[in-house]
Design an enzyme around this catalytic site. Sequence first.
Site, PDB file in Angstrom:
ATOM      1  N   ASP A  34       0.819  -1.211   0.000  1.00  0.00           N
ATOM      2  CA  ASP A  34       0.000   0.000   0.000  1.00  0.00           C
ATOM      3  C   ASP A  34       0.858   1.268   0.000  1.00  0.00           C
ATOM      4  OD1 ASP A  34       0.816  -0.859   2.539  1.00  0.00           O
ATOM      5  OD2 ASP A  34      -0.638   0.439   3.514  1.00  0.00           O
ATOM      6  N   ILE A  72       1.922  -9.565   1.498  1.00  0.00           N
ATOM      7  CA  ILE A  72       1.864 -10.954   1.974  1.00  0.00           C
ATOM      8  C   ILE A  72       0.618 -11.158   2.833  1.00  0.00           C
ATOM      9  CG2 ILE A  72       3.223 -10.667   4.075  1.00  0.00           C
ATOM     10  CD1 ILE A  72       4.772 -13.239   3.128  1.00  0.00           C
ATOM     11  N   ASP A  73       0.146 -10.061   3.451  1.00  0.00           N
ATOM     12  CA  ASP A  73      -1.044 -10.160   4.315  1.00  0.00           C
ATOM     13  C   ASP A  73      -2.331 -10.305   3.503  1.00  0.00           C
ATOM     14  OD1 ASP A  73       0.746  -9.662   6.290  1.00  0.00           O
ATOM     15  OD2 ASP A  73       0.014  -7.666   6.802  1.00  0.00           O
ATOM     16  N   ARG A 110      -0.904  -7.754   9.772  1.00  0.00           N
ATOM     17  CA  ARG A 110      -0.940  -6.559  10.629  1.00  0.00           C
ATOM     18  C   ARG A 110      -2.371  -6.071  10.843  1.00  0.00           C
ATOM     19  NH1 ARG A 110       3.426  -3.178  11.467  1.00  0.00           N
ATOM     20  NH2 ARG A 110       2.114  -1.346  11.168  1.00  0.00           N
ATOM     21  N   GLU A 140      -0.167 -11.223  13.745  1.00  0.00           N
ATOM     22  CA  GLU A 140       0.641 -10.230  14.473  1.00  0.00           C
ATOM     23  C   GLU A 140      -0.144  -8.992  14.906  1.00  0.00           C
ATOM     24  OE1 GLU A 140       2.693  -8.758  10.324  1.00  0.00           O
ATOM     25  OE2 GLU A 140       3.671  -8.097  12.155  1.00  0.00           O
TER      26      GLU A 140
HETATM   27  P1  ATP Z   1       4.531  -3.674   3.056  1.00  0.00           P
HETATM   28  O1  ATP Z   1       3.994  -2.758   4.112  1.00  0.00           O
HETATM   29  O2  ATP Z   1       3.544  -4.672   2.587  1.00  0.00           O
HETATM   30  O3  ATP Z   1       5.833  -4.263   3.364  1.00  0.00           O
HETATM   31  P2  ATP Z   1       4.607  -1.241   1.624  1.00  0.00           P
HETATM   32  O4  ATP Z   1       4.767  -0.893   0.193  1.00  0.00           O
HETATM   33  O5  ATP Z   1       3.346  -0.761   2.262  1.00  0.00           O
HETATM   34  O6  ATP Z   1       4.794  -2.777   1.755  1.00  0.00           O
HETATM   35  P3  ATP Z   1       6.135   0.665   3.123  1.00  0.00           P
HETATM   36  O7  ATP Z   1       7.464   0.494   3.778  1.00  0.00           O
HETATM   37  O8  ATP Z   1       5.002   1.111   3.945  1.00  0.00           O
HETATM   38  O9  ATP Z   1       5.851  -0.725   2.435  1.00  0.00           O
HETATM   39  O10 ATP Z   1       6.283   1.683   1.914  1.00  0.00           O
HETATM   40  C1  ATP Z   1       7.176   1.443   0.844  1.00  0.00           C
HETATM   41  C2  ATP Z   1       7.609   2.738   0.224  1.00  0.00           C
HETATM   42  O11 ATP Z   1       6.479   3.565  -0.040  1.00  0.00           O
HETATM   43  C3  ATP Z   1       8.537   3.531   1.109  1.00  0.00           C
HETATM   44  O12 ATP Z   1       9.578   3.993   0.300  1.00  0.00           O
HETATM   45  C4  ATP Z   1       7.686   4.664   1.630  1.00  0.00           C
HETATM   46  O13 ATP Z   1       8.437   5.840   1.793  1.00  0.00           O
HETATM   47  C5  ATP Z   1       6.631   4.844   0.567  1.00  0.00           C
HETATM   48  N1  ATP Z   1       5.366   5.268   1.176  1.00  0.00           N
HETATM   49  C6  ATP Z   1       4.767   4.721   2.250  1.00  0.00           C
HETATM   50  N2  ATP Z   1       3.609   5.349   2.545  1.00  0.00           N
HETATM   51  C7  ATP Z   1       3.476   6.343   1.634  1.00  0.00           C
HETATM   52  C8  ATP Z   1       2.491   7.366   1.397  1.00  0.00           C
HETATM   53  N3  ATP Z   1       1.409   7.471   2.157  1.00  0.00           N
HETATM   54  N4  ATP Z   1       2.691   8.212   0.370  1.00  0.00           N
HETATM   55  C9  ATP Z   1       3.781   8.093  -0.403  1.00  0.00           C
HETATM   56  N5  ATP Z   1       4.741   7.158  -0.241  1.00  0.00           N
HETATM   57  C10 ATP Z   1       4.609   6.291   0.757  1.00  0.00           C
HETATM   58 MG    MG Z   2       2.356  -1.415   4.055  1.00  0.00          MG
END
Ligand code: ATP
Ligand code: MG
EC number: 2.7.1.11
Length: 441
Positions: free
Chosen positions: A181, A210-211, A256, A310
């Site tokens: 996300d 993965i969730d 989560r 978790e």
């Molecule tokens: P997961 O949580 O499933 O591991 P994710 O893509 O949600 O995957 P995050 O670490 O939350 O993982 O975000 C990945 C990247 O996206 C990071 O580089 C983060 O800076 C960016 N990011 C997170 N939230 C936002 C947001 N609201 N707007 C813009 N960029 C974001």
């Molecule tokens: Mg995330």
Amino acid sequence: MSNKMFDFDIETLGEAKISSPIRMSRNNGDGMADYVSDEDRILYSVQTHEEDGVRKPLLDDTMEEAGPREKIYFNPSHVHAAICTCGGICPGLNNVIRAVVRCFWYRYGVRRISGIQYGYLGLLENSSWPLIPLDPDVVDDIQEKGGTILGSARGGGKQVEEIVDSLERLNINILITIGGDGTLRGAYDIGEEIKRRGLKIAVVGVPKTIDNDLSFIDSSFGFDTAVASAVPSVRGAHVEAKNSINGIGLVKVMGRESGYIAAHTSLAQSDVNFCLIPESPFDLDGPNGLLEHVKRRILERGHAVILVAEGAGQEFAPPTGETDASGNIKYHDIGIFLKEKLKSYFKDEGIPTSIKYIDPSYIIRSAPANSYDSIYCARLGAHAVHAAMAGKTQCLVSRVNNQFVYLPIKQAVSKRSHVDIEGTLWRDVLENTRQPFSMKN
Ligand code: ATP
Ligand code: MG
């Protein structure tokens, strides 16, 4: 009257005028499936209702079918495509990278493909990680390994201007982001900045979670592998519990905000007696609390298996107040917390127990994709390339009702997917575990 609830329209960089180098059946009779047109759409909801004696779809919303277009936007010889993986690792990342590279290379003849290291951090101005040139040889057997050959990281995604500066400087005109996300929100913001600058850079996401907590997707890649990898832990916990006097096996899995892994694992391995997920809050104490129910089970059957996601029971401890580099709140370890609670409760009750706690999270995350996910990733990766080459942007590839579709990122991140505790999945879990519908007093 139209019964539409969502905006599923896909943005494009402009008119696709270039003939695709991909040859289809009608061109050379090789028996391959035909091109997909932007007008090919599938229904979002398979639910129906009756109107004037006729069965009709409940919703009129339709989604654009994924696949190669006859006309594409980018001239393959002018493409510099880049791929990045962000967030936590997940089975199948390497499979997606491999599929993306192979589709660009073999099907479109694109020769400039770069891997960005450590997610969005690799696109910041002062990044010390150079681009990795990718070709079919580089990605030849990467699907055998877990993780991502590009590395993944949190943070950096909000430095949108810097990222777009880098895309411009590196002459990247297609960016494929593989992440959850946060990554998708970042990709959307990058797309907005690209638009503001009037640039022609396509941003296409391959959703990774993965969730399995993203909406508008049947099931995300890596999820099947995650469940398959969690099963041996539950089996182990059950054997341990059954072989001890009043044994309790406790397993923590990822999840989560959504308990899909726990719910599916409970169904896959029917040894679980209590499946605890964030969507179904429970009490610890009191006549209908978890501890009392576990005691009853121990007294009746002599052993118990608890599977906890978790994100479940986070309310039992004060918030950590800590966040990771992406701004995600750090959770308490509910597994360790429950283990201690169970230990002191049974001690106070004067019932000897033996509690074994297993946390397989990192083993699950780092596993190579199983066959199901490998097939899925191969197809997702190729479809992401078809979208980008056709000039589609700020969209992602998804599978809905078993069909591959393109979805606007904005719509996909608008809400999370949760286990519906009044739905059929959770009902089936409860039938399997035989735990009460609610463990609230
Ligand atoms: P997961 O949580 O499933 O591991 P994710 O893509 O949600 O995957 P995050 O670490 O939350 O993982 O975000 C990945 C990247 O996206 C990071 O580089 C983060 O800076 C960016 N990011 C997170 N939230 C936002 C947001 N609201 N707007 C813009 N960029 C974001
Ligand atoms: Mg995330």
